[in-house]
Design an enzyme around this catalytic site. Structure first.
Site, PDB file in Angstrom:
ATOM      1  CG  HIS A 109      43.269  42.542  35.123  1.00 47.19           C
ATOM      2  ND1 HIS A 109      44.470  41.860  35.239  1.00 47.19           N
ATOM      3  CD2 HIS A 109      42.733  42.540  36.371  1.00 47.19           C
ATOM      4  CE1 HIS A 109      44.633  41.441  36.491  1.00 47.19           C
ATOM      5  NE2 HIS A 109      43.597  41.852  37.198  1.00 47.19           N
ATOM      6  CD  GLU A 283      42.812  42.555  44.560  1.00 47.41           C
ATOM      7  OE1 GLU A 283      41.731  42.407  43.961  1.00 47.41           O
ATOM      8  OE2 GLU A 283      43.902  42.209  44.073  1.00 47.41           O
TER       9      GLU A 283
END
Length: 320
Positions: A109, A283
């Site tokens: 992101h 993650e």
């Protein structure tokens, strides 16, 4: 990385994928021990920082002996203050076991994506289908953004890899107004002829879902995507990172995906589908769970996360 909303590369409905053999001798014993510590104190190795993720206007994160920002929710606490300033070029690699190796690090992101929703919602071709260019990412209940977390860990990782002699290239370093799109993120690694590439994320699963997992590319041959040449090497990279991440951080593999292996294979992620070099996603934990959030907002734990990732990459590239 997966969370409600019109976000790119959101995870498919939770499932129990076929378990993968993952150097279990190294992974499972460490995972069990790490999980006991993890459950008992919330933030292994971070002093009193385990209580830092209570939903509030700020989230304290100042573990004893840690460096870097002390309040990740504060505007003055920029990601990776103690690692490297945004946009700073990677110095020439020195001597070390990774001399001559190139690693591309993809901080998931971008902190400014939220201001550019039209741009990041545009569609790009990921081979199997068309997906959004990028997303805003998730955050903790206290407002610590995934995009800030990923930059902080990425900058710490860069320092560690450069100390091993690697040349490190970022897809973005907080120096772009938004993005880049997922197809460009993959292209940066491809054009660098990276020996390894990793995309750093934190999940946005429901509270109670805890732990980390490494996402491996599935075998995809569709349109502009052909992962067949990199599937085996990417799996090895992911397995090594999962094993070292358990050992260094004390965190356990996710309890909601991967059947306890810390590994998940997917074919819906553009950053993996379009890669022509060995690449995985990680993650690091679930930002929407208070116990995981206490770790993710800890500067000391983020250093451990970077160390765990670094050791896995070094093991993969050095063949040890």
């Amino acid at each position: 990385m997966s969370y409600p909303g019109p976000h790119f590369d959101s995870a498919p409905p939770r499932r129990r994928p076929r378990a993968r053999t993952v150097a279990l001798a190294a992974l499972v014993p460490g995972a069990l021990l790490g999980w006991l510590v993890y459950e008992a104190v919330g933030a292994p190795g971070s002093g009193t920082d385990g209580a830092a993720a209570r939903p509030s206007s700020t989230a304290a994160a100042s573990p004893t002996g840690s460096t870097g920002s002390t309040d990740p929710a504060s505007p003055s606490a920029t990601a990776g203050d103690d690692a490297k300033k945004p946009g700073a070029p990677s110095p020439a690699s020195g001597s070390g076991p990774l001399k001559g190796k190139t690693v591309v690090v993809d901080p998931g992101h971008n902190p400014e994506n939220v201001r550019h929703t039209a741009e990041i919602n545009s569609k790009v071709d990921i081979g199997t289908n068309w997906k959004e260019c990028d997303t805003t990412g998730t955050s903790t209940d206290a407002g610590y953004a995934e995009a800030r977390f990923t930059l902080d860990v990425a900058r710490r990782l860069r320092t560690l890899l450069e100390e091993q002699g690697a040349t490190v290239r970022f897809t973005q370093d907080g120096d772009r107004p938004w993005g880049p799109c997922v197809d460009e993120r993959a292209r940066i690694g491809n054009e660098a002829h990276a020996d390894a590439a990793i995309s750093i994320h934190a999940d946005g699963a429901p509270a109670g879902d805890r732990g980390f997992h490494v996402i491996l590319p599935a075998s995809v041959h569709s349109g502009s995507a052909d992962t067949r040449p990199i599937v085996a090497a990417s799996a090895e990279l992911g397995e090594r990172i999962a094993g070292t991440f358990v050992r260094v951080t004390g965190s356990a593999p996710a309890n909601y995906v991967g059947d306890g292996t810390g590994l998940d294979t997917r074919k819906d992620l553009g950053g993996l589908n379009l890669s022509t070099v060995p690449k995985v996603f990680i993650e690091c934990g679930n930002m929407r769970d208070s116990k995981d959030a206490a770790l993710l907002t800890s500067s000391g734990w983020r250093q451990k996360a970077a160390q765990g990732i670094s050791e896995g990459i070094v093991s993969f590239l050095h063949g040890s």
